[in-house]
Write a protein that holds these residues in place. Structure first.
Motif, PDB file in Angstrom:
ATOM      1  N   LEU A 141       0.906  -1.169   0.005  1.00  0.00           N
ATOM      2  CA  LEU A 141       0.171  -0.026  -0.063  1.00  0.00           C
ATOM      3  C   LEU A 141       0.934   1.326   0.142  1.00  0.00           C
ATOM      4  O   LEU A 141       1.875   1.350   0.709  1.00  0.00           O
ATOM      5  CB  LEU A 141      -0.950  -0.013   1.202  1.00  0.00           C
ATOM      6  CG  LEU A 141      -2.200   1.113   1.213  1.00  0.00           C
ATOM      7  CD1 LEU A 141      -3.129   0.715  -0.021  1.00  0.00           C
ATOM      8  CD2 LEU A 141      -2.879   0.707   2.742  1.00  0.00           C
ATOM      9  N   GLY A 142       0.553   2.235  -0.842  1.00  0.00           N
ATOM     10  CA  GLY A 142       1.477   3.402  -1.022  1.00  0.00           C
ATOM     11  C   GLY A 142       2.669   3.255  -1.816  1.00  0.00           C
ATOM     12  O   GLY A 142       3.307   4.402  -1.938  1.00  0.00           O
ATOM     13  N   GLU A 143       2.962   2.208  -2.390  1.00  0.00           N
ATOM     14  CA  GLU A 143       3.873   1.992  -3.320  1.00  0.00           C
ATOM     15  C   GLU A 143       3.858   2.975  -4.499  1.00  0.00           C
ATOM     16  O   GLU A 143       2.515   2.880  -5.103  1.00  0.00           O
ATOM     17  CB  GLU A 143       4.284   0.256  -3.479  1.00  0.00           C
ATOM     18  CG  GLU A 143       5.400  -0.027  -4.452  1.00  0.00           C
ATOM     19  CD  GLU A 143       5.594  -1.388  -4.651  1.00  0.00           C
ATOM     20  OE1 GLU A 143       5.894  -1.503  -5.679  1.00  0.00           O
ATOM     21  OE2 GLU A 143       5.231  -2.216  -3.710  1.00  0.00           O
ATOM     22  N   VAL A 355       9.776  -6.754   4.123  1.00  0.00           N
ATOM     23  CA  VAL A 355       9.029  -6.054   3.633  1.00  0.00           C
ATOM     24  C   VAL A 355       7.262  -6.022   3.848  1.00  0.00           C
ATOM     25  O   VAL A 355       6.472  -5.293   4.242  1.00  0.00           O
ATOM     26  CB  VAL A 355       8.974  -6.094   1.869  1.00  0.00           C
ATOM     27  CG1 VAL A 355       7.893  -5.217   1.207  1.00  0.00           C
ATOM     28  CG2 VAL A 355      10.240  -5.506   1.252  1.00  0.00           C
ATOM     29  N   GLU A 356       6.943  -7.422   3.956  1.00  0.00           N
ATOM     30  CA  GLU A 356       5.777  -7.730   4.309  1.00  0.00           C
ATOM     31  C   GLU A 356       5.356  -7.481   5.659  1.00  0.00           C
ATOM     32  O   GLU A 356       4.240  -6.833   6.171  1.00  0.00           O
ATOM     33  CB  GLU A 356       5.263  -9.089   3.870  1.00  0.00           C
ATOM     34  CG  GLU A 356       5.297  -9.369   2.439  1.00  0.00           C
ATOM     35  CD  GLU A 356       5.398 -11.034   2.073  1.00  0.00           C
ATOM     36  OE1 GLU A 356       5.478 -11.889   2.806  1.00  0.00           O
ATOM     37  OE2 GLU A 356       5.073 -11.380   0.953  1.00  0.00           O
ATOM     38  N   ARG A 360       2.566  -4.885   7.539  1.00  0.00           N
ATOM     39  CA  ARG A 360       1.639  -5.362   8.542  1.00  0.00           C
ATOM     40  C   ARG A 360       1.906  -4.373   9.965  1.00  0.00           C
ATOM     41  O   ARG A 360       0.782  -3.953  10.319  1.00  0.00           O
ATOM     42  CB  ARG A 360       1.965  -6.742   9.189  1.00  0.00           C
ATOM     43  CG  ARG A 360       1.736  -7.767   8.060  1.00  0.00           C
ATOM     44  CD  ARG A 360       1.887  -9.112   8.556  1.00  0.00           C
ATOM     45  NE  ARG A 360       1.844 -10.257   7.282  1.00  0.00           N
ATOM     46  CZ  ARG A 360       3.030 -10.790   6.935  1.00  0.00           C
ATOM     47  NH1 ARG A 360       4.124 -10.346   7.383  1.00  0.00           N
ATOM     48  NH2 ARG A 360       2.896 -11.595   5.943  1.00  0.00           N
ATOM     49  N   GLU A 361       2.845  -3.897   9.987  1.00  0.00           N
ATOM     50  CA  GLU A 361       3.294  -2.948  11.336  1.00  0.00           C
ATOM     51  C   GLU A 361       2.594  -1.694  11.030  1.00  0.00           C
ATOM     52  O   GLU A 361       1.860  -1.074  12.032  1.00  0.00           O
ATOM     53  CB  GLU A 361       4.836  -2.901  11.423  1.00  0.00           C
ATOM     54  CG  GLU A 361       5.396  -3.761  12.007  1.00  0.00           C
ATOM     55  CD  GLU A 361       7.039  -3.956  12.181  1.00  0.00           C
ATOM     56  OE1 GLU A 361       7.465  -2.789  11.835  1.00  0.00           O
ATOM     57  OE2 GLU A 361       7.718  -4.714  12.804  1.00  0.00           O
ATOM     58  N   GLU A 362       2.658  -1.325   9.753  1.00  0.00           N
ATOM     59  CA  GLU A 362       2.026   0.085   9.462  1.00  0.00           C
ATOM     60  C   GLU A 362       0.474  -0.003   9.426  1.00  0.00           C
ATOM     61  O   GLU A 362      -0.221   0.926  10.076  1.00  0.00           O
ATOM     62  CB  GLU A 362       2.555   0.596   7.970  1.00  0.00           C
ATOM     63  CG  GLU A 362       3.913   0.915   7.971  1.00  0.00           C
ATOM     64  CD  GLU A 362       4.443   1.097   6.623  1.00  0.00           C
ATOM     65  OE1 GLU A 362       3.678   0.699   5.569  1.00  0.00           O
ATOM     66  OE2 GLU A 362       5.526   1.845   6.474  1.00  0.00           O
ATOM     67  N   LEU A 363      -0.032  -1.149   9.329  1.00  0.00           N
ATOM     68  CA  LEU A 363      -1.487  -1.404   9.399  1.00  0.00           C
ATOM     69  C   LEU A 363      -1.859  -1.375  10.698  1.00  0.00           C
ATOM     70  O   LEU A 363      -2.957  -0.837  11.089  1.00  0.00           O
ATOM     71  CB  LEU A 363      -1.862  -2.871   8.598  1.00  0.00           C
ATOM     72  CG  LEU A 363      -3.234  -3.072   8.825  1.00  0.00           C
ATOM     73  CD1 LEU A 363      -4.280  -1.937   8.119  1.00  0.00           C
ATOM     74  CD2 LEU A 363      -3.586  -4.585   8.096  1.00  0.00           C
ATOM     75  N   ARG A 364      -1.205  -2.100  11.535  1.00  0.00           N
ATOM     76  CA  ARG A 364      -1.512  -2.004  13.102  1.00  0.00           C
ATOM     77  C   ARG A 364      -1.385  -0.803  13.606  1.00  0.00           C
ATOM     78  O   ARG A 364      -2.230  -0.319  14.552  1.00  0.00           O
ATOM     79  CB  ARG A 364      -0.534  -3.076  13.530  1.00  0.00           C
ATOM     80  CG  ARG A 364      -0.886  -4.594  13.463  1.00  0.00           C
ATOM     81  CD  ARG A 364      -0.343  -5.568  14.289  1.00  0.00           C
ATOM     82  NE  ARG A 364       1.261  -5.551  14.316  1.00  0.00           N
ATOM     83  CZ  ARG A 364       2.195  -6.275  13.352  1.00  0.00           C
ATOM     84  NH1 ARG A 364       1.272  -7.320  12.743  1.00  0.00           N
ATOM     85  NH2 ARG A 364       3.311  -6.240  13.347  1.00  0.00           N
TER      86      ARG A 364
END
Length: 405
Positions: A141-143, A355-356, A360-364
């Protein structure tokens, strides 16, 4: 005689040296690879070199626990099955990686029918030969992916994750041409094959003529058994409301079993929507030549030659490393891409996991703050029927620090 002196302190020199080192590090971190091209006998750096041995057996092992009819949206491929590039880069390459300026020809056509024929040619050129068993990375997301070719500037952004919606904006300010794509593939496993239906809309605007052409994309069909193969299939409709002209194209693959028949066939027609009259017939192979036959006088001519347009394509290069965005595909996936190129699968797995996990961290973090992610370069909307659409925020795409010939 007056003389002017420029004095450099140690701190200034150190700053200059550090800046140069940082710029070189950024440049070295950006991994750009050869675009998908029409492979010829003279191609030594083929995409096939990325693949691992025993690919079919590995694919069968990978899918053994996947049920037929399953949606593969959340299915994660190991690096062994990846090209060293993101899907965003693949979308962008289909627009900027051509050996001739097809967009300019769309704009310079004298009559509406000439312009539509050029648009048809341009649409066919975005169909690139796939390779069985390999797929690009799913963009995060955001790439973004941002490349310039002459006066053509192309910008892509991953604007949604579930579904994986990609947006493209390409502009040529000199020719006054604009292209906008919003598309999202939905892949399903059917037991012996995988079909990725490409949903969404593509628009090409010839602003000098006040014409907008709307079109869709063919679907990707991957046959695993009995004979492995991959091809583009389905119908592509191209229409211009302002002129009433339209084209109907059909991408045809081999039979289900992979035997007999011609490969990569394209057939179609160009019609006048107001009278339903067929003006031209389209016939050929999208990976070789496509001809156009005038239904009025029977004259036939070649409108597309894949060998001329999508062979021997050049890898983009970095013109200004310092100006490359941190969201650039070639930067985000650089460690993974380099590991795949080196066939270092252990490093590749670590790089992909990194990267994955960051995603996930940014989503949390967003969820904990109650923040909704908003695209930077596009506005997005969804209809009641579930169809997605994207509109660029800027009128013109800026020049990119990554360029190609």
């Amino acid at each position: 005689m007056n003389q002017r002196y420029i004095l450099f302190s140690d701190s200034n020199i150190n700053f200059i040296i550090l800046t140069c080192i940082q710029m070189q590090e950024i440049a070295n971190s950006i991994v750009l690879t050869k675009p998908f091209t029409l492979r010829t006998d003279s191609d030594s750096d083929s995409e096939e070199n990325y693949s691992a041995p025993n690919l079919l057996q590995r694919i069968l092992s990978l899918l053994k626990n996947v049920r037929p009819g399953s949606d593969l949206a959340l299915f994660q491929l190991p690096p062994l099955f990846n090209f060293p590039k993101s899907q965003l880069q693949c979308y962008g390459e289909s627009v900027y990686s051509t050996s001739s300026d097809l967009l300019s020809k769309c704009n310079t056509g004298i009559t509406p029918i000439e312009r539509l024929i050029s648009v048809v040619t341009c649409s066919i050129s975005t169909t690139r030969p796939p390779i069985f068993g390999l797929a690009p990375y799913n963009p995060v997301l955001g790439e973004t992916h941002h490349v310039s070719k002459g006066n053509l500037n192309v910008l892509l952004e991953q604007v949604a994750h579930h579904p994986a919606v990609s947006a493209l904006h390409a502009t040529d300010q000199k020719e006054n041409v604009e292209m906008i794509w919003c598309q999202y593939p939905v892949a399903k496993f059917n037991g012996t094959s995988v079909e990725a239906q490409v949903h969404g809309k593509r628009r090409l605007k010839l602003l000098n003529h006040g014409e907008t052409y709307e079109m869709n994309s063919p679907n990707l069909f991957i046959r695993i058994l009995p004979v492995p193969g991959v091809d583009w299939v389905g119908n592509v409709d191209i229409s211009c409301v302002e002129t009433g002209l339209a084209a109907e194209l059909c991408y045809i693959s081999q039979s289900f079993f992979g035997f007999g028949g011609s490969r990569r066939v394209i057939k179609g027609k160009i019609i006048d929507s107001s009278t339903s009259k067929i003006l031209y017939k389209v016939n050929g192979h999208w990976d070789s030549t496509v001809t156009l036959k005038d239904t009025n006088n029977g004259e036939e001519r070649v409108i597309y030659d894949a060998r001329e347009v999508i062979s021997r394509l050049q890898t983009p290069s970095v013109k200004d490393a310092e100006s490359v965005w941190q969201t650039e595909s070639a930067l985000i996936w650089s460690k993974l891409s380099q590991a795949i190129l080196n066939k270092d699968w252990e490093k590749a797995r670590e790089a992909k996991k990194c990267v994955e996990e960051k995603q996930r961290e940014e989503l949390r973090e967003r969820e904990s703050k109650g923040v909704t992610w908003v695209p930077k370069h596009f506005t997005i909307s969804q209809s009641k029927e579930g169809d997605w659409d994207c509109l660029p925020i800027q009128k013109w795409v800026p020049d990119s620090p990554i360029v190609t010939l």
